[in-house]
Design a protein around this motif. Sequence first.
Motif, PDB file in Angstrom:
ATOM      1  N   ALA A   5       0.601  91.453 -13.567  1.00 50.92           N
ATOM      2  CA  ALA A   5       0.783  92.874 -13.853  1.00 50.92           C
ATOM      3  C   ALA A   5       2.274  93.219 -13.868  1.00 50.92           C
ATOM      4  O   ALA A   5       3.118  92.433 -13.402  1.00 50.92           O
ATOM      5  N   SER A  19       2.274  91.757  -9.321  1.00 49.33           N
ATOM      6  CA  SER A  19       1.028  91.324  -8.683  1.00 49.33           C
ATOM      7  C   SER A  19       0.223  90.488  -9.683  1.00 49.33           C
ATOM      8  O   SER A  19       0.403  90.591 -10.891  1.00 49.33           O
ATOM      9  N   ARG A  20      -0.661  89.658  -9.123  1.00 43.21           N
ATOM     10  CA  ARG A  20      -1.418  88.726  -9.961  1.00 43.21           C
ATOM     11  C   ARG A  20      -2.867  89.174 -10.105  1.00 43.21           C
ATOM     12  O   ARG A  20      -3.465  89.682  -9.153  1.00 43.21           O
ATOM     13  N   ILE A  21      -3.375  88.968 -11.288  1.00 37.46           N
ATOM     14  CA  ILE A  21      -4.768  89.288 -11.587  1.00 37.46           C
ATOM     15  C   ILE A  21      -5.529  87.976 -11.705  1.00 37.46           C
ATOM     16  O   ILE A  21      -5.073  87.047 -12.362  1.00 37.46           O
ATOM     17  N   ASN A  23      -5.603  93.451  -7.285  1.00 36.80           N
ATOM     18  CA  ASN A  23      -4.617  92.431  -7.651  1.00 36.80           C
ATOM     19  C   ASN A  23      -4.122  91.702  -6.416  1.00 36.80           C
ATOM     20  O   ASN A  23      -4.080  92.258  -5.309  1.00 36.80           O
TER      21      ASN A  23
END
Length: 130
Positions: A92, A96-98, A125
């Motif tokens: 994102a 942050s990671r999805i 996330n």
Amino acid sequence: MTQDQLLSTLEAFGEAWNRHDIDALMSAMHADCVFEGVAGPEVCGARHEGPVAVRKAFESAWQTIPDAAWRNARCWVSGDRGVMESTFTGTAADGSRIEANMVDLLIFKDGKILLKNAFRKQRPNLPAQA
């Protein structure tokens, strides 16, 4: 088209998503295509009708999440219906990671994808990687 041919179309469609190849994606879509996205104001998420709207919606995935990927795809076809399960990953804008499982339900017409209806788990996330 045979079930094997439709399955090949679906698998190539999934591979095109990971290449971020909009022309290959759109070549798999029917002239009367519809895309129902995972989020939006309607009961179906957001509904995009016709090649111009669908193309714009598909491209927005990579604009919003440039490293978007659909991993571990599993596909099958029955009649004029197809299913593609995968794990969506990306980063994102805030870092942050999805990472969330998802499924696309598809309807074929004339050997092309008429409807792509996407569903994704609603997961918070993950923290940005250090």
